[in-house]
Design a protein around this motif. Structure first.
Motif, PDB file in Angstrom:
ATOM      1  N   GLN B  90      93.980  55.862  40.674  1.00 31.73           N
ATOM      2  CA  GLN B  90      92.931  56.103  41.662  1.00 31.73           C
ATOM      3  C   GLN B  90      93.278  55.395  42.963  1.00 31.73           C
ATOM      4  N   LEU B  91      92.917  56.024  44.071  1.00 32.10           N
ATOM      5  CA  LEU B  91      93.006  55.353  45.364  1.00 32.10           C
ATOM      6  C   LEU B  91      91.572  55.105  45.822  1.00 32.10           C
ATOM      7  N   LEU B  92      91.280  53.854  46.158  1.00 28.82           N
ATOM      8  CA  LEU B  92      89.909  53.468  46.504  1.00 28.82           C
ATOM      9  C   LEU B  92      89.805  53.113  47.973  1.00 28.82           C
ATOM     10  N   PHE B  93      88.686  53.469  48.579  1.00 24.13           N
ATOM     11  CA  PHE B  93      88.481  53.120  49.990  1.00 24.13           C
ATOM     12  C   PHE B  93      87.007  53.216  50.347  1.00 24.13           C
ATOM     13  N   HIS B  94      86.686  52.715  51.529  1.00 24.30           N
ATOM     14  CA  HIS B  94      85.323  52.869  52.042  1.00 24.30           C
ATOM     15  C   HIS B  94      85.389  53.263  53.508  1.00 24.30           C
ATOM     16  N   VAL B  95      84.323  53.913  53.964  1.00 18.95           N
ATOM     17  CA  VAL B  95      84.208  54.279  55.390  1.00 18.95           C
ATOM     18  C   VAL B  95      82.811  53.899  55.860  1.00 18.95           C
ATOM     19  N   ALA B  96      82.619  53.902  57.182  1.00 13.96           N
ATOM     20  CA  ALA B  96      81.292  53.657  57.745  1.00 13.96           C
ATOM     21  C   ALA B  96      80.337  54.751  57.249  1.00 13.96           C
ATOM     22  N   PRO B 100      80.752  61.226  58.900  1.00 14.85           N
ATOM     23  CA  PRO B 100      80.340  62.359  58.066  1.00 14.85           C
ATOM     24  C   PRO B 100      81.486  62.995  57.295  1.00 14.85           C
ATOM     25  N   ASN B 101      82.713  62.516  57.504  1.00 14.49           N
ATOM     26  CA  ASN B 101      83.865  63.314  57.096  1.00 14.49           C
ATOM     27  C   ASN B 101      84.258  63.334  55.625  1.00 14.49           C
ATOM     28  N   PRO B 102      84.572  62.217  54.998  1.00 18.91           N
ATOM     29  CA  PRO B 102      85.065  62.414  53.637  1.00 18.91           C
ATOM     30  C   PRO B 102      83.928  62.945  52.749  1.00 18.91           C
ATOM     31  N   GLN B 103      84.240  64.017  52.044  1.00 21.84           N
ATOM     32  CA  GLN B 103      83.248  64.630  51.169  1.00 21.84           C
ATOM     33  C   GLN B 103      83.846  64.799  49.780  1.00 21.84           C
ATOM     34  N   PRO B 104      83.048  64.598  48.724  1.00 17.10           N
ATOM     35  CA  PRO B 104      83.571  64.793  47.371  1.00 17.10           C
ATOM     36  C   PRO B 104      84.202  66.176  47.220  1.00 17.10           C
ATOM     37  N   GLY B 105      85.269  66.247  46.433  1.00 20.36           N
ATOM     38  CA  GLY B 105      85.977  67.506  46.220  1.00 20.36           C
ATOM     39  C   GLY B 105      87.472  67.308  46.342  1.00 20.36           C
ATOM     40  N   PRO B 106      88.233  68.397  46.342  1.00 22.12           N
ATOM     41  CA  PRO B 106      89.693  68.272  46.464  1.00 22.12           C
ATOM     42  C   PRO B 106      90.058  67.602  47.788  1.00 22.12           C
ATOM     43  N   ALA B 107      91.027  66.706  47.752  1.00 22.86           N
ATOM     44  CA  ALA B 107      91.412  65.968  48.959  1.00 22.86           C
ATOM     45  C   ALA B 107      92.877  65.566  48.867  1.00 22.86           C
ATOM     46  N   MET B 108      93.425  65.171  49.998  1.00 20.40           N
ATOM     47  CA  MET B 108      94.801  64.657  50.041  1.00 20.40           C
ATOM     48  C   MET B 108      94.827  63.331  50.767  1.00 20.40           C
ATOM     49  N   GLU B 144      85.737  61.382  44.802  1.00 17.88           N
ATOM     50  CA  GLU B 144      84.464  61.136  44.143  1.00 17.88           C
ATOM     51  C   GLU B 144      83.775  59.972  44.845  1.00 17.88           C
ATOM     52  N   ARG B 145      82.474  60.058  45.022  1.00 16.02           N
ATOM     53  CA  ARG B 145      81.722  58.976  45.673  1.00 16.02           C
ATOM     54  C   ARG B 145      81.420  57.879  44.657  1.00 16.02           C
ATOM     55  N   ILE B 146      81.505  56.624  45.065  1.00 14.07           N
ATOM     56  CA  ILE B 146      81.087  55.499  44.214  1.00 14.07           C
ATOM     57  C   ILE B 146      79.739  55.012  44.724  1.00 14.07           C
ATOM     58  N   ASN B 147      78.700  55.154  43.895  1.00 12.59           N
ATOM     59  CA  ASN B 147      77.359  54.758  44.325  1.00 12.59           C
ATOM     60  C   ASN B 147      76.886  53.478  43.659  1.00 12.59           C
ATOM     61  N   ASP B 148      77.554  53.117  42.565  1.00 10.42           N
ATOM     62  CA  ASP B 148      77.137  51.943  41.803  1.00 10.42           C
ATOM     63  C   ASP B 148      77.292  50.669  42.653  1.00 10.42           C
ATOM     64  N   ARG B 187      80.108  53.824  52.862  1.00 13.03           N
ATOM     65  CA  ARG B 187      80.181  54.723  51.708  1.00 13.03           C
ATOM     66  C   ARG B 187      81.524  54.467  51.020  1.00 13.03           C
ATOM     67  N   CYS B 188      81.497  54.336  49.692  1.00 12.53           N
ATOM     68  CA  CYS B 188      82.708  54.031  48.929  1.00 12.53           C
ATOM     69  C   CYS B 188      83.171  55.252  48.149  1.00 12.53           C
ATOM     70  N   PHE B 189      84.483  55.381  47.996  1.00 11.19           N
ATOM     71  CA  PHE B 189      85.062  56.552  47.332  1.00 11.19           C
ATOM     72  C   PHE B 189      86.222  56.159  46.426  1.00 11.19           C
ATOM     73  N   ARG B 190      86.467  57.014  45.435  1.00 10.23           N
ATOM     74  CA  ARG B 190      87.722  56.956  44.674  1.00 10.23           C
ATOM     75  C   ARG B 190      88.346  58.346  44.701  1.00 10.23           C
TER      76      ARG B 190
END
Lengths: 244, 244
Positions: B90-96, B100-108, B144-148, B187-190
């Motif tokens: 997994q690659l993990l990151f967060h944005v402000a 509005p940009n990163p959205q769950p779904g296929p990504a590169m 995928e969004r991390i909400n926990d 907002r956090c993502f994996r």
């Protein structure tokens, strides 16, 4: 690209200068569910109106297609080179002929520049969080193949002269058969630019005092850190000038 | 990415190491006709099977979700941590949060490393053309969004400890209200990795003699040039070892 107003690069010429200084970028083509990314150096061309090239460096003079110039003369129209807003900007590049990826159609070019982690401990203040300073440019446009033999030669010449350094730069000898055969080994492209977007995230949302502390820390870092420090200083000077 | 076999990075761990050393990359999300690019630092997590995180550095130990571990124990299944091929990367990151940009779904996710123009004049041979040496990594996966809340805190802790340097690294004090409010601002993502692709274009298609000449020239250049020289040397050493 999410760009709050204080990070937005307002000047088109500043964006183009940045691309010239950080010309090894990446192309996304095709745009779509299965995008392909190609990492390549680009060269910038600015032309006054469709087909009428105007040089942006010593070599781009040769990019002026004879036909388009004749047409303009026939119609007796004056050169539009002084009307910046009517310039057609193009990004030019070539890839190996065996590379199946760049295809004519909508495409994006991305340029990253120097970047640096910024520790909140450098501010010597509490209630602060880390961040990352960086510059990035996003270009959207229509990708077109260049098939004309002369144009391909001139694109290769311009690419070489853009990147060769020193007092005796290498150049292509087109009288050499090997060099001409090489042209069969490449595909040349122009990205006809429709939009330019630039973000310079350089702590502009922090106090001048904090910015100065960050600059001081970066100046004792890597080449990339020092380059971010230099860009931050330039932003600060611009700001103090506009306040004069 | 067009990658002739001699440029392909074969080892998955070499690709992940490169991402750790060049972690400021870019995310393309959504994939599609109007892709958005977000420039951010990523951190790498390797887990043995879905949901079972295994640390890849001192801080990722904390990324092990308690529930998944319990499940594995309930089923009496042994840890699969030794089976490299079954690891979920997994690659993990967060944005402000305002981004509005990163959205769950296929990504590169794309990572560029050092790069350098290579002049054919350095080879001291005729019938040669310029090229550009570089390293690039392409990652495809499902975003995928991390909400926990706890996971978000641990992602922020890991990000900070990954990039803080020196003997007294800054860390987040979660007892501070300001820091907790900060969590609402991100907002956090994996990115659950489905494929890793690496290209190391380091003159491997040239003679050893030419490679050595290029290394010598790059060694007197910028930090980035010297980094390419170091990587080229490592490739040459690997090659000579495999010939022993």
């Amino acid at each position: 690209m999410y760009t709050p107003p204080y990070f937005k690069i307002q000047s088109q010429s500043a964006i183009l200068d940045f691309i010239r200084q950080n010309s090894f970028g990446m192309l996304i083509s095709p745009l779509g569910e299965k995008p392909e990314i190609t990492h390549i150096p680009f060269i910038v061309s600015e032309s006054a109106g469709p087909g009428m090239s105007e040089p942006t460096n010593h070599d781009f003079r040769s990019f002026q297609p004879a036909q388009a110039t004749e047409k303009a003369t026939e119609n007796g129209k004056p050169s539009e080179s002084d009307h910046t807003d009517e310039k057609q900007i193009q990004l030019l590049f070539h890839v190996a002929a065996a590379n199946p990826n760049p295809q004519p159609g909508p495409a994006m070019a991305i340029f990253q520049g120097p970047h640096a982690y910024i520790s909140p401990s450098w501010y010597e203040e509490s209630n602060a969080v880390p961040t990352w300073n960086y510059i990035a440019i996003h270009v959207r446009g229509e990708l077109e193949r260049i098939n004309d033999h002369d144009m391909m030669q001139r694109l290769m010449d311009s690419t070489v002269s853009e990147f060769e350094q020193g007092s005796s730069p290498w150049s292509i000898d087109w009288s050499n058969t090997y060099m001409n055969r090489m042209l069969d080994g490449v595909r040349c492209f122009r990205l006809n630019v429709q939009s330019l977007e630039g973000k310079a995230k350089l702590s502009q949302n922090h106090s001048v005092q904090r910015q100065k502390k960050v600059i001081a820390r970066l100046e004792s870092g890597s080449e990339m850190d020092r380059e971010i420090a230099r860009l931050m200083k330039a932003e600060l000077e611009k700001k103090s000038e506009s306040m004069d």
